[in-house]
Design an enzyme around this catalytic site. Structure first.
Site, short mmCIF file in Angstrom:
data_model
loop_
_atom_site.label_atom_id
_atom_site.label_comp_id
_atom_site.label_asym_id
_atom_site.label_seq_id
_atom_site.Cartn_x
_atom_site.Cartn_y
_atom_site.Cartn_z
N GLU A 1 0.82 -1.21 0.00
CA GLU A 1 0.00 0.00 0.00
C GLU A 1 0.86 1.26 0.00
O GLU A 1 0.60 2.19 -0.75
CB GLU A 1 -0.96 0.00 1.20
CG GLU A 1 -2.24 -0.82 1.00
CD GLU A 1 -2.03 -2.32 1.09
OE1 GLU A 1 -0.92 -2.73 1.49
OE2 GLU A 1 -2.94 -3.09 0.76
N HIS B 1 -11.14 -5.00 9.59
CA HIS B 1 -11.72 -4.78 8.27
C HIS B 1 -13.03 -4.01 8.34
O HIS B 1 -13.80 -4.02 7.39
CB HIS B 1 -11.99 -6.11 7.55
CG HIS B 1 -10.76 -6.89 7.25
ND1 HIS B 1 -10.11 -7.64 8.19
CD2 HIS B 1 -10.05 -7.04 6.11
CE1 HIS B 1 -9.06 -8.23 7.64
NE2 HIS B 1 -8.99 -7.88 6.38
#
Lengths: 432, 359
Positions: B88, B157
């Protein structure tokens, strides 16, 4: 970088296998040995001997140099063909840089500016790389590359004004000292968080690659400490997988603030990480401007001709303290610093080279040092007298267009100053 | 990164898909899912401007983990739809650098939970470089992906980052609810000269919304900082954004049956925040409740309450404001616990009756 032991093992196995094949009974293992494993993740020969590779499995990457300690060209074929004017410009930039560092460092000690970082010992990397590039190549620097900026044509005045944050600071008083940037000279504004410039440089190289008939590459400078950041690995990996025209230039100066490289990493330095990830890699003597020049010029050629990313590890020594917030004698011996500041000094080496070529002499040198010093002192005195940036600068450029919330604050401040301006030292600020 | 499964919430998604939305005016016979609206937005902007490109994990051949980039790789090829290695911080940095050099990257995070690995590039580089370069280096970039809770994917998440990104000057933050929001806001984000964070919601991707002919056109963009009054009402103002809008509208439906008319304001963008619309509504209803999926501390609701306190709207209030937020705990996994950790319509009903009974 030759895989010493691995190659030997492979040869040994081939012999062993041949012997086995000659013998009457062939085992299935021997047949398998003859094959190459073809996995999606790797293609390599099968072996039956388990072997872990270590840093000693490989020869260290050699350090390429053109000049010896006395500025003598070691192998005439390697001397780059640089005209006299360029060579002198390189040398003058190095001297100007060292004199500016000396005076600006003192100016911080005297409390005139809040922060400064010197470049001592790495001047050769700056001018060697800058001279090998085109001015249109995009520079992503870390913070210790001001010689590249000077060589590109940023003036001492612009640099000093930035450090003083006055109304003529090209950065309009926004950034802390030494965080330069110049769109005109294709230098992206410096960013403090370490190594963020690395993936960004690769991204910019990707953008350049998309331009039809691209003739620009990106150079990204970073230190041996920055190479430990996750960003560094991401940048190497993306440079290779996206085939970007980027030169990743590591200034390995031996120290990340106080952390020596022996504590920073294991293995053969930063350069050892290049080739395994798919970057063409070379290691050069960073105290030799001509070696750096040769390496960067060749890297630029590869980057532009084949979109090939290149890693160059330039070995040097950080002669100065990390920054004005640091006293490096607390963690390294003074003799060590002295050695790198005398016999290994890039300025001394390069001066000797120029003298041997008959381009330079002692008188010119004394005059140059004096002139360089005076220029900084004079600029600094002028910088101190200049007005501060207009107060409105604080509120501008947060967004491309000023949002109403900020417009409202500007208006409030204007109204306030209209009524009470006399109570503020407005004469110190540049009028809009 | 850990779990990146798009399929986990399919059961619940299909249930939502079947749910009818009596609150939305039917403007067109053609319902479009939020996913397709986002896809249209990206497709149209890529068509319009050669410098727009998409990068992220699985965005190309795989069509995106949540299929938002479906068909784009086939149409635009490797040069403009780029699958990246799983880093990322790497591809966010690449995207920021590409924006420095003049491209308009759309950087997809498979979910915003993973954007935390890249947040330095978003906050320290994308948001601040225009300012730090004294206006010389604009950063036209969009960071987008699903944000907030999905279903059954627990603490790491299921997090809303609306308040996090809205905190930072230099960023613009949008949180679309409907297909029209999604298309109009994302198109505006791609054209915007500033860095924009687009916080989508996985649970809304498969939900069809009616779209007007205007919204289906190539030139449909929605301005930032303009909220949408999803439902007019005179008794109480309910401010929300993204998926919380669904919760607020459901609660408003129930309350209408009890004779309480809520004015539901979908913020659309969190930064800039359309306080004028909130103030106008409060001047009419004199009561307010905020609804969000994120945690209460320093949240979007906190910001709205603070702005109410600092403005003449304070004098319009007949009762203290209430915030309905996600529970102040990491998201638990078990479905029964998860349901209670997120704002539900009954929570909004309770808040509304508490505020109104205080009058």
């Amino acid at each position: 970088m030759a895989l010493k032991c691995g190659v030997r093992v492979f040869k040994l196995n081939t012999i062993r296998q041949a012997v086995r094949l000659l013998s009457t009974h062939s085992s299935p293992e021997a047949v398998q040995n003859a094959k190459v494993g073809d996995f999606p993740g790797a293609r390599a020969p099968y072996v039956t001997e388990l072997k872990f590779l270590s840093e000693a499995s490989y020869d260290p990457i050699p350090i390429y140099r053109v000049l010896d300690h006395n500025g003598q060209v070691i192998d005439g074929r390697e001397e780059p063909n640089i005209d006299k004017e360029t060579l002198l410009n390189m040398y003058k930039t190095m001297v100007q840089l060292s004199q500016m560092d000396k005076i600006m460092y003192e100016s911080q000690r005297q409390g005139r500016i809040s922060f400064y970082m010197t470049n001592y010992g790495e001047e050769g990397i700056h001018v060697g790389s800058a001279a090998a590039l085109s001015p249109s190549d995009l520079v992503f620097a870390q913070y210790r590359e001001v010689g590249v900026l000077l060589y590109r044509g940023m003036t001492v005045t612009e640099i000093v004004n930035q450090c003083y944050g006055n109304c003529e600071d090209p950065g309009r008083g926004r950034q802390m000292p030494v965080h330069y940037g110049s769109k005109q000279h294709n230098i992206v504004t410096l960013s403090s968080p370490l190594a963020t410039q690395m993936p960004q440089a690769v991204g910019a190289a990707y953008a350049l690659k998309r331009v039809p008939n691209n003739d620009r590459c990106v150079i990204c400078y970073f230190g041996d400490g920055a190479a430990s950041e996750g960003d560094a690995h991401a940048a190497f990996n993306f440079a290779a997988t996206l085939d970007c025209p980027v030169i990743m230039l590591c200034r390995n100066n031996g120290y990340a603030i106080s952390t020596p490289t022996r504590e920073q990493y294991r293995g053969d330095g930063v350069g050892a990480r290049g080739a395994p990830l798919g970057l063409r890699t070379a290691r050069v003597d960073g105290t030799d401007p001509l070696a750096v020049y040769r390496a960067v010029a060749a890297a630029r050629g590869r980057a532009l001709a084949h979109n090939q990313p290149v890693l160059i590890e330039a070995m040097a020594y950080r002669v100065g303290h990390h920054s004005t917030s640091d006293d490096s004698t607390a963690y390294r011996p003074a003799e060590e610093i002295h050695k790198w500041n005398s016999e290994e000094s890039p300025i001394r080496k390069f001066r000797q080279y120029l003298e041997q070529k008959g381009y330079w002499d002692v008188e010119s040198d004394e005059a140059l040092f004096k002139e360089a010093r005076n220029r900084v002192v004079k600029t600094m005195q002028e910088a101190e007298k200049k007005k501060l940036p207009p107060w409105k600068e604080m509120l501008e450029d947060v967004y491309y267009e000023m949002p109403p919330r900020i417009q409202k604050q500007v208006k409030q401040m204007e109204d306030h100053l209209k009524n009470y301006g006399e109570h503020y030292p407005l004469d110190k600020y540049q009028p809009e | 990164m850990a779990l990146k499964s798009p399929a986990v919430a399919m059961g619940i998604l299909s249930r939502i898909t079947r749910r009818s939305f009596s609150t939305s005016k039917v403007l067109s016979s053609k319902p479009v899912t939020v996913r397709d609206a986002l896809n249209q937005a990206i497709d149209e902007e890529m068509e319009r401007d050669e410098s727009v490109f998409v990068m992220g994990e699985e965005v190309a051949q795989y069509d995106g983990a949540y299929k938002v980039t479906r068909g784009l790789w086939k149409k635009y090829g490797d040069k403009r739809v780029i699958d990246t290695p799983i880093t990322e911080m790497g591809f966010a940095g690449i995207a920021v650098g590409a924006a420095f050099a003049g491209l308009r990257p759309i950087c997809e995070f498979m979910t915003f939970n993973f954007s935390m690995q890249a947040i330095d590039h978003i906050i320290n580089s994308a948001a601040k470089t225009f300012y730090m370069s004294a206006g010389a280096v604009p950063v036209p970039i969009v960071f987008r992906g699903p944000n907030g809770a999905a279903a059954g994917v627990a603490a790491q998440h299921s997090q809303c980052f609306g308040a996090w990104f809205s905190h930072c000057p230099g960023l613009k933050v949008i949180m679309p609810y409907s297909s029209e929001d999604a298309k109009g806001l994302l198109k505006a984000a791609i054209r915007d000269p500033d860095p924009v964070v687009c916080l989508e919601n996985e649970m809304l991707y498969g939900v069809p919304f009616p779209m007007s002919d205007e919204a289906l056109s190539n030139d449909f963009v929605l301005p930032f900082g303009k909220a949408k009054v999803e439902r007019e009402g005179k008794h109480i103002t309910v401010v929300c954004a993204g998926r919380a809008t669904e919760t607020a509208l459901q609660a408003a439906n129930t309350l209408a049956g009890q004779g309480i008319e809520c004015e539901v304001i979908n913020l659309r963008s969190l930064r800039p925040l359309d306080f004028d619309t909130i103030a106008r509504s409060v001047a009419k209803t004199h009561h307010i409740v905020t609804v969000e999926q994120g945690w209460p501390s320093c949240g979007i609701g906190s910001e709205i309450c603070a702005r109410l306190m600092e403005s003449p709207s304070f004098f319009e209030l007949d009762a203290p404001a209430w915030r309905v937020t996600g529970a102040d705990v990491p998201m638990p996994y078990a479905a029964s616990l998860e349901a209670r950790a997120l704002p539900r319509p009954p929570d909004v009903l309770a808040a509304v009756s508490a505020v109104l009974s205080n009058a």
